[in-house]
Design a protein around this motif. Structure first.
Motif, PDB file in Angstrom:
ATOM      1  N   ASN A   4      40.640  42.911  32.083  1.00  0.00           N
ATOM      2  CA  ASN A   4      41.362  42.304  33.210  1.00  0.00           C
ATOM      3  C   ASN A   4      40.714  41.016  33.693  1.00  0.00           C
ATOM      4  O   ASN A   4      41.131  40.449  34.702  1.00  0.00           O
ATOM      5  CB  ASN A   4      41.437  43.294  34.381  1.00  0.00           C
ATOM      6  N   ASP A   5      39.665  40.573  33.002  1.00  0.00           N
ATOM      7  CA  ASP A   5      38.923  39.390  33.424  1.00  0.00           C
ATOM      8  C   ASP A   5      39.394  38.154  32.663  1.00  0.00           C
ATOM      9  O   ASP A   5      39.760  38.232  31.490  1.00  0.00           O
ATOM     10  CB  ASP A   5      37.427  39.564  33.168  1.00  0.00           C
ATOM     11  N   LEU A   6      39.347  37.024  33.350  1.00  0.00           N
ATOM     12  CA  LEU A   6      39.659  35.741  32.726  1.00  0.00           C
ATOM     13  C   LEU A   6      38.356  34.966  32.594  1.00  0.00           C
ATOM     14  O   LEU A   6      37.632  34.769  33.579  1.00  0.00           O
ATOM     15  CB  LEU A   6      40.648  34.955  33.595  1.00  0.00           C
ATOM     16  N   PHE A  24      41.825  27.963  40.854  1.00  0.00           N
ATOM     17  CA  PHE A  24      42.593  28.699  39.859  1.00  0.00           C
ATOM     18  C   PHE A  24      43.846  29.239  40.540  1.00  0.00           C
ATOM     19  O   PHE A  24      43.770  29.758  41.656  1.00  0.00           O
ATOM     20  CB  PHE A  24      41.767  29.854  39.291  1.00  0.00           C
ATOM     21  N   ASP A  25      44.999  29.119  39.895  1.00  0.00           N
ATOM     22  CA  ASP A  25      46.260  29.593  40.463  1.00  0.00           C
ATOM     23  C   ASP A  25      46.382  31.095  40.263  1.00  0.00           C
ATOM     24  O   ASP A  25      47.017  31.566  39.318  1.00  0.00           O
ATOM     25  CB  ASP A  25      47.448  28.876  39.810  1.00  0.00           C
ATOM     26  N   GLY A  26      45.745  31.830  41.151  1.00  0.00           N
ATOM     27  CA  GLY A  26      45.778  33.282  41.098  1.00  0.00           C
ATOM     28  C   GLY A  26      44.644  33.858  41.924  1.00  0.00           C
ATOM     29  O   GLY A  26      43.903  33.130  42.578  1.00  0.00           O
ATOM     30  N   ALA A  27      44.519  35.171  41.886  1.00  0.00           N
ATOM     31  CA  ALA A  27      43.516  35.869  42.678  1.00  0.00           C
ATOM     32  C   ALA A  27      42.550  36.617  41.776  1.00  0.00           C
ATOM     33  O   ALA A  27      42.941  37.193  40.769  1.00  0.00           O
ATOM     34  CB  ALA A  27      44.196  36.853  43.631  1.00  0.00           C
ATOM     35  N   ALA A  28      41.282  36.580  42.160  1.00  0.00           N
ATOM     36  CA  ALA A  28      40.236  37.322  41.453  1.00  0.00           C
ATOM     37  C   ALA A  28      39.445  38.108  42.490  1.00  0.00           C
ATOM     38  O   ALA A  28      39.260  37.652  43.617  1.00  0.00           O
ATOM     39  CB  ALA A  28      39.325  36.374  40.701  1.00  0.00           C
ATOM     40  N   ASP A  29      38.969  39.290  42.097  1.00  0.00           N
ATOM     41  CA  ASP A  29      38.144  40.086  43.012  1.00  0.00           C
ATOM     42  C   ASP A  29      36.808  39.401  43.271  1.00  0.00           C
ATOM     43  O   ASP A  29      36.288  39.431  44.379  1.00  0.00           O
ATOM     44  CB  ASP A  29      37.902  41.485  42.450  1.00  0.00           C
ATOM     45  N   SER A  30      36.239  38.786  42.233  1.00  0.00           N
ATOM     46  CA  SER A  30      34.985  38.049  42.356  1.00  0.00           C
ATOM     47  C   SER A  30      34.873  37.086  41.174  1.00  0.00           C
ATOM     48  O   SER A  30      35.619  37.190  40.206  1.00  0.00           O
ATOM     49  CB  SER A  30      33.786  39.005  42.390  1.00  0.00           C
ATOM     50  N   VAL A  31      33.919  36.161  41.294  1.00  0.00           N
ATOM     51  CA  VAL A  31      33.713  35.173  40.234  1.00  0.00           C
ATOM     52  C   VAL A  31      32.215  35.086  39.948  1.00  0.00           C
ATOM     53  O   VAL A  31      31.403  34.985  40.874  1.00  0.00           O
ATOM     54  CB  VAL A  31      34.255  33.781  40.634  1.00  0.00           C
ATOM     55  N   ASP A  32      31.859  35.128  38.665  1.00  0.00           N
ATOM     56  CA  ASP A  32      30.468  35.031  38.247  1.00  0.00           C
ATOM     57  C   ASP A  32      30.294  33.890  37.262  1.00  0.00           C
ATOM     58  O   ASP A  32      31.175  33.629  36.442  1.00  0.00           O
ATOM     59  CB  ASP A  32      30.003  36.323  37.562  1.00  0.00           C
ATOM     60  N   LEU A  33      29.143  33.242  37.340  1.00  0.00           N
ATOM     61  CA  LEU A  33      28.730  32.301  36.314  1.00  0.00           C
ATOM     62  C   LEU A  33      28.075  33.142  35.223  1.00  0.00           C
ATOM     63  O   LEU A  33      27.222  33.982  35.516  1.00  0.00           O
ATOM     64  CB  LEU A  33      27.722  31.315  36.906  1.00  0.00           C
ATOM     65  N   VAL A  34      28.500  32.960  33.978  1.00  0.00           N
ATOM     66  CA  VAL A  34      27.974  33.783  32.892  1.00  0.00           C
ATOM     67  C   VAL A  34      27.440  32.886  31.773  1.00  0.00           C
ATOM     68  O   VAL A  34      27.820  31.726  31.648  1.00  0.00           O
ATOM     69  CB  VAL A  34      29.028  34.769  32.324  1.00  0.00           C
ATOM     70  N   GLU A  35      26.554  33.445  30.965  1.00  0.00           N
ATOM     71  CA  GLU A  35      26.021  32.748  29.799  1.00  0.00           C
ATOM     72  C   GLU A  35      27.080  32.756  28.699  1.00  0.00           C
ATOM     73  O   GLU A  35      28.063  33.501  28.765  1.00  0.00           O
ATOM     74  CB  GLU A  35      24.744  33.447  29.307  1.00  0.00           C
ATOM     75  N   LEU A  36      26.865  31.956  27.661  1.00  0.00           N
ATOM     76  CA  LEU A  36      27.821  31.901  26.558  1.00  0.00           C
ATOM     77  C   LEU A  36      28.012  33.257  25.888  1.00  0.00           C
ATOM     78  O   LEU A  36      29.084  33.549  25.365  1.00  0.00           O
ATOM     79  CB  LEU A  36      27.382  30.861  25.524  1.00  0.00           C
ATOM     80  N   LYS A  70      36.874  38.109  37.781  1.00  0.00           N
ATOM     81  CA  LYS A  70      37.056  39.547  37.608  1.00  0.00           C
ATOM     82  C   LYS A  70      38.384  40.015  38.187  1.00  0.00           C
ATOM     83  O   LYS A  70      38.751  39.651  39.299  1.00  0.00           O
ATOM     84  CB  LYS A  70      35.900  40.307  38.255  1.00  0.00           C
ATOM     85  N   ASN A  71      39.092  40.835  37.399  1.00  0.00           N
ATOM     86  CA  ASN A  71      40.401  41.376  37.783  1.00  0.00           C
ATOM     87  C   ASN A  71      41.350  40.261  38.215  1.00  0.00           C
ATOM     88  O   ASN A  71      42.010  40.352  39.250  1.00  0.00           O
ATOM     89  CB  ASN A  71      40.252  42.429  38.895  1.00  0.00           C
ATOM     90  N   PHE A  72      41.446  39.226  37.398  1.00  0.00           N
ATOM     91  CA  PHE A  72      42.273  38.071  37.725  1.00  0.00           C
ATOM     92  C   PHE A  72      43.750  38.375  37.545  1.00  0.00           C
ATOM     93  O   PHE A  72      44.166  38.966  36.558  1.00  0.00           O
ATOM     94  CB  PHE A  72      41.892  36.888  36.824  1.00  0.00           C
ATOM     95  N   LYS A  73      44.531  37.938  38.526  1.00  0.00           N
ATOM     96  CA  LYS A  73      45.997  38.034  38.465  1.00  0.00           C
ATOM     97  C   LYS A  73      46.546  36.655  38.773  1.00  0.00           C
ATOM     98  O   LYS A  73      46.211  36.068  39.793  1.00  0.00           O
ATOM     99  CB  LYS A  73      46.502  39.049  39.481  1.00  0.00           C
TER     100      LYS A  73
END
Length: 78
Positions: A4-6, A24-36, A70-73
């Motif tokens: 469910n993550d973008l 971003f045009d939508g809703a996410a529960d949270s956003v994280d910076l991640v490594e490659l 996370k959980n992006f819609k």
């Protein structure tokens, strides 16, 4: 898309260190910076307004950043 993550990969082509607001045009529960490789690096502060998810993101010159929403819609799914 992973479950469910973008995952979004961004590149700073300007040659200068930048801090920008990204929306971003939508809703996410949270956003994280991640490594490659997908490991979490940092939790990012999120602002939600009118169905959009907004973050402030710093990027070095010619740098790459990957964010996980996370959980992006998307707006159409809300």
């Amino acid at each position: 898309v992973e479950g469910n993550d973008l995952l979004v990969r961004l590149f700073n082509a300007s040659g200068k260190k930048l801090s920008q607001q990204v929306s971003f045009d939508g809703a996410a529960d949270s956003v994280d910076l991640v490594e490659l490789d997908g490991r979490q690096r940092q939790h990012l502060s999120v602002t939600k307004k009118l169905g959009k998810t907004m973050i402030n993101l710093e990027m070095p010159a010619f740098g790459i950043r990957t964010v996980r929403l996370k959980n992006f819609k998307s707006i159409g799914e809300l």
